[in-house]
Scaffold this active site. Sequence first.
Site, PDB file in Angstrom:
ATOM      1  N   ARG A 102     -26.110  21.118  20.411  1.00 20.40           N
ATOM      2  CA  ARG A 102     -26.315  20.854  21.848  1.00 20.40           C
ATOM      3  C   ARG A 102     -26.693  22.130  22.591  1.00 20.40           C
ATOM      4  NH1 ARG A 102     -21.539  17.880  25.105  1.00 20.40           N
ATOM      5  NH2 ARG A 102     -20.616  19.969  24.991  1.00 20.40           N
ATOM      6  N   LYS A 119     -26.602  21.411  29.247  1.00 19.38           N
ATOM      7  CA  LYS A 119     -25.328  22.014  29.643  1.00 19.38           C
ATOM      8  C   LYS A 119     -25.635  23.428  30.134  1.00 19.38           C
ATOM      9  CE  LYS A 119     -20.510  22.140  28.173  1.00 19.38           C
ATOM     10  NZ  LYS A 119     -19.876  21.570  29.352  1.00 19.38           N
ATOM     11  N   GLU A 157     -20.718   9.859  35.358  1.00  9.36           N
ATOM     12  CA  GLU A 157     -19.651  10.563  34.637  1.00  9.36           C
ATOM     13  C   GLU A 157     -18.742  11.217  35.660  1.00  9.36           C
ATOM     14  OE1 GLU A 157     -20.944  13.950  32.294  1.00  9.36           O
ATOM     15  OE2 GLU A 157     -22.509  14.476  33.719  1.00  9.36           O
TER      16      GLU A 157
END
Length: 297
Positions: free
Chosen positions: A52, A151, A184
Amino acid sequence: MENLVYLDGKWFPKSEAKISVFDHGLLYGDGVFEGIRAYKGNVFKLAEHLDRLWESAHTLMLKIPLAKKEMESVIVQTLKRNGLRDAYIRVVVTRGVGDLGLDPTLCPKATVFIITDKIKLYPESLYRDGLAIVTVPTVRNLPEAVNPSIKSLNYLNNILAKIEAKNAGVMEAVMLNHQGYVAECTGDNIFMVKRGGKAGTKPLVLTPPVYVGALKGITRQAILEICAELKIQSEERIITRHDLFNAHEIFLTGTAAELIPVVKMDGRVIGSGKPGNVTGKLLKAFRARAVRDGVKF
Ligand code: PXG
């Protein structure tokens, strides 16, 4: 002895681990990170976290100046040097030092640092009694603008939501996307459990698809895998606030939180008002996996 921090190839005592005020990670939030956890000498899902990190960096056209295997090795070395078996690990890659100006090509080399620390656990009462959450006005970043799957060091969207949650007297916020669908929380993914017609029959575990505007959480993925293993039906599905209000169970997932039950949302009592059975079962299975799946050291 002071904890050691890895910074660009060397280890420094915490108080001496410093980066330049000209680092674009600080000046523009130009960079990526991972929050990882070690359990009893096992770095949980390290390969998935590094994948990721590399994907986030690739989208930003940010070259990580280490190979994945080297990154794995310096993470483990940092843990060992600090004598940590259970730890929180923060890996940060910034654009690096450069002159003022947005242009990333002003920065010849990325900065890499790794902080490892004792894990600060959430109070046990949260797992026992559950959490209250609220929906906040700040909408999750549009995937077409800053994709929440990256991220990145740009967490203002989440921080604004966190401030709103705290102003409302709770610890976590539900963030909706621009269409009003549940995306989220500020640092956690969200799940709901719906039982069939007769109480106790065939639970269905639901979480929003990431394209709605959520991070593809590693814990989220682990829970979907555990559901498959335990033969609990699960699905990625569009979720509304109405769906959440009428869920039998809600829980949040994240590296720090693991699984935290939610018992109240926007003043509505969720299910029985106590953490549910499915949440409990999944948390137990998750904790068993946490010491198993990953890189041992
Ligand atoms: N959504 C967001 C926006 C996150 O930042 C998650 C979901 C859960 O993803 P993982 O892969 O952890 O299951 C996150 C993760 C911290 C900290 O120090 C934050 C996260 C993870 C670990 C530490 O605030 N966020």
